[in-house]
Design a protein around this motif. Structure first.
Motif, short mmCIF file in Angstrom:
data_model
loop_
_atom_site.label_atom_id
_atom_site.label_comp_id
_atom_site.label_asym_id
_atom_site.label_seq_id
_atom_site.Cartn_x
_atom_site.Cartn_y
_atom_site.Cartn_z
N TRP A 210 0.82 -1.21 0.00
CA TRP A 210 0.00 0.00 0.00
C TRP A 210 0.86 1.26 0.00
O TRP A 210 0.49 2.27 -0.61
N ARG A 211 2.01 1.21 0.64
CA ARG A 211 2.89 2.36 0.62
C ARG A 211 3.41 2.61 -0.79
O ARG A 211 3.45 3.76 -1.26
N ALA B 171 1.97 1.67 -3.62
CA ALA B 171 0.85 2.14 -4.44
C ALA B 171 0.61 3.63 -4.22
O ALA B 171 0.40 4.39 -5.18
N ALA B 172 0.64 4.07 -2.96
CA ALA B 172 0.37 5.48 -2.67
C ALA B 172 1.49 6.38 -3.15
O ALA B 172 1.24 7.43 -3.76
N LEU C 217 -3.49 -9.74 1.26
CA LEU C 217 -3.73 -8.33 1.58
C LEU C 217 -4.94 -8.15 2.50
O LEU C 217 -4.93 -7.31 3.40
N ARG D 217 -3.92 -3.92 9.45
CA ARG D 217 -4.44 -2.70 8.84
C ARG D 217 -3.49 -1.52 9.01
O ARG D 217 -3.63 -0.49 8.34
N GLU E 124 -0.66 -1.41 7.90
CA GLU E 124 0.11 -1.29 6.65
C GLU E 124 -0.67 -0.56 5.56
O GLU E 124 -0.09 -0.14 4.56
N PHE E 125 -1.97 -0.43 5.75
CA PHE E 125 -2.81 0.19 4.73
C PHE E 125 -2.57 1.70 4.69
O PHE E 125 -2.45 2.35 5.73
N VAL E 126 -2.48 2.25 3.48
CA VAL E 126 -2.29 3.69 3.28
C VAL E 126 -3.53 4.23 2.56
O VAL E 126 -3.73 3.97 1.37
N HIS F 83 -3.96 6.07 -1.09
CA HIS F 83 -3.70 5.43 -2.39
C HIS F 83 -4.75 5.86 -3.41
O HIS F 83 -5.85 6.31 -3.06
N PHE G 184 -10.76 -1.05 1.67
CA PHE G 184 -9.61 -0.44 1.02
C PHE G 184 -10.01 0.62 -0.01
O PHE G 184 -9.16 1.29 -0.58
#
Length: 538
Positions: free
Chosen positions: A257-258, A260-261, A278, A283, A285-287, A290, A312
């Motif tokens: 996610w990092r 992707a963002a 994923l 959670r 780790e989720f950005v 994105h 997401f």
């Protein structure tokens, strides 16, 4: 809010081309040479820069004697080298042979010898494997490294810097082969699937249609570029829409996610296991910043689908179906209706005047079956492979009356959607790779303590399949599951190593004394009796 262009409008933005890779690239590059074309580890390559790298590489390879029809191996994790090498080889009419960088010597030797490569480009950590694998090739292939240099293998980029003015042969044709991708088959040995330049270009244009890719699209590529998905969907689709490819060396769940963002990725192609991983990651780790609007892959679970869409914030999840032999065959329509775990409908080219996929369900005699009936999926498609390299018998056996026989059992509903039922052939699908059960049987049977063995597919908690080895030990042998796994690790790529091992007194057989794997698959006690090499007893 800007208007989304239709797939046909996207293709119409650019000059017509000749359906070669160079023709496609040039038609997109002229729309803005300084636009970003490829991102990799903090560096941005413009269309002009990538085009120059392709032209210089093509000239250097031509000067070194690589000619039309020659095969060149590539064994390394993802980087800009794969796109540059593919397009450079295509410019001189030569052929890329991508090799799984996880292959050991025996697996790499088969591919490189069967392909008869004239050169191999690899990473430094794969040089020992490649050097051992090419021993005995009639004409010793030229070697080059992508990340360093040794006395036996120069650095590819340094070689480019020392090259003189570009001198290129006459342009290739759309029908010239551009890639041979080795895909496991039921014989136990990989088959080299040949694809033309036109097949690559057409599949890229189809991916524009199935994902509604826009000219400013940023496609994140996390799947390995020895695979048809990364090459024919991510790469070809990105070039076809005139967008930008974001290349990851390999998939990393913790940094997905990092990445992707930070790169502004707007779509990504993944496989079933990645979607499940994923969905189950922390959670933290989720950005949320994105920009991913679309995820393409298959088959998704309801859990993965719900997390991607609801947690997401991905706008669309598109499932599809294809094979190395028939990329871009079917997908769930972009505007729906959506049916979970569906193969979708036959794909359409952005240009309505250009025919595309025809599909039908047939019985063993080739007769078409009605909706709701289960039979083999047969396909006709313009992006069909040219055949299996140096294997006319297998090529002929793959077709009936011009239709490609997929070996997959499926059924079609009243709405024209196709649903996967089972595999007709002895294929295990793991980590988005086809693995021949016959290959695993052959390798494990060579163990001195094994009397007989069968590899079968069992359900995986990540989607797709896991591998179970059902083993009959020789009299007096004291085998363990760990010994079987060690034997496989020494001879096979990691994704081919069985997760489960179970010992039995005898295997069931057909009247012709073939192992009755269908009987084993129906035995629900095997899993409970097996050793799970990822966690003890199953």
């Amino acid at each position: 809010m800007r208007r989304e262009l239709s797939p046909f409008e996207v293709l119409s933005l650019y000059p017509r081309h000749d359906y070669t890779l160079q023709g496609l690239f040039d038609s997109r590059a002229c729309a803005g040479p300084e636009r970003p074309c490829l991102l990799f580890e903090g560096r941005t390559w413009s269309w002009a820069e990538l085009g120059k790298a392709i032209a210089d590489t093509a000239a250097m390879l031509h000067e070194r004697g690589i000619a039309k029809g020659d095969r060149v191996g590539m064994m390394a994790v993802n980087s800009p080298v794969q796109p540059v090498l593919l397009f450079a080889l295509a410019r001189i009419g030569a052929i890329l042979v991508p090799v799984n960088p996880e292959f050991g010597v025996a697996e790499a030797r088969y591919v490189l010898h069967h392909a008869g490569v004239s050169a191999v480009v690899c990473s430094r950590d794969k040089l020992e494997v490649v050097t051992a694998a090419i021993q005995g090739v009639e004409r010793a292939p030229w070697l080059a490294l992508v990340d360093g240099a040794t006395g036996e293998a120069p650095n590819l980029w340094d070689t480019l810097a020392r090259s003189g003015p570009a001198r290129l042969p006459p342009p290739p044709c759309a029908e010239d082969t551009c890639a041979i991708i080795y895909s496991s088959g039921t014989t136990g040995f990989p088959k080299g699937v040949m694809h033309s330049q036109q097949s690559f270009v057409l599949t890229g244009e189809i991916h524009v249609a199935r994902t509604r890719a826009q000219p400013d699209e940023r496609t994140l590529c996390v799947l390995p570029m020895f695979h048809v998905n990364a090459l024919f969907y991510s790469l070809a689709g990105s070039i076809a829409c005139g967008g930008c490819l974001v290349v990851a060396a390999r998939f990393s769940a913790s940094t997905f996610w990092r990445l992707a963002a930070e790169t502004g990725a707007t779509q990504v192609n993944i496989m079933a296991a990645i979607s499940t991983i994923l969905a189950r990651r922390p959670r933290s780790e989720f950005v949320a910043s994105h920009r991913l609007r679309l995820v393409y892959g298959a088959p998704f679970t309801q859990e993965a689908m719900d997390v991607l869409l609801k947690e997401f914030g991905v706008e669309r999840v598109i499932e599809g179906y294809g094979m190395t032999e028939i990329p871009g065959a079917l997908s769930v329509p972009y505007d729906g209706p959506y049916k979970l775990a569906s193969m979708g409908k036959p794909d359409m080219h952005p240009d309505p005047a250009r025919p595309w996929t025809e599909a039908r369900i047939v019985d063993d005699a080739g007769r078409e079956l009605p909706d709701g009936a289960t039979g083999e999926l047969a396909v006709r498609i313009p992006s069909i492979m040219q055949g299996y390299f140096r294997d006319p018998e297998q090529t002929a056996a793959a077709f009936r009356d011009g239709w490609f026989l997929t070996g997959d059992l499926a059924r079609r509903d009243a709405d024209g959607y196709y649903a996967f039922v089972a595999r007709k052939k002895d294929i295990i699908r793991r980590r988005s790779e086809n693995i021949a059960g016959a290959e695993l049987d052959r390798v494990m049977a060579e163990h001195p303590g094994v009397a007989e063995v069968a590899a079968i597919a069992v359900d995986s908690d990540l989607g797709e399949d896991d591998i179970m080895a059902v083993v009959v030990a020789k009299s007096g042998a004291r085998l363990t599951a760990e010994e079987i796994a060690f034997w496989c690790r020494e001879r096979l790529a990691p994704h081919k190593v069985p997760r489960y091992v179970v010992f039995v007194d005898a295997l069931p057989h057909t009247p012709t004394h073939k192992v009755a794997k269908h009987v084993l698959k129906e035995d629900t006690t095997l899993r409970a009796r097996s050793v799970d090499l990822q966690g003890g007893r199953a």
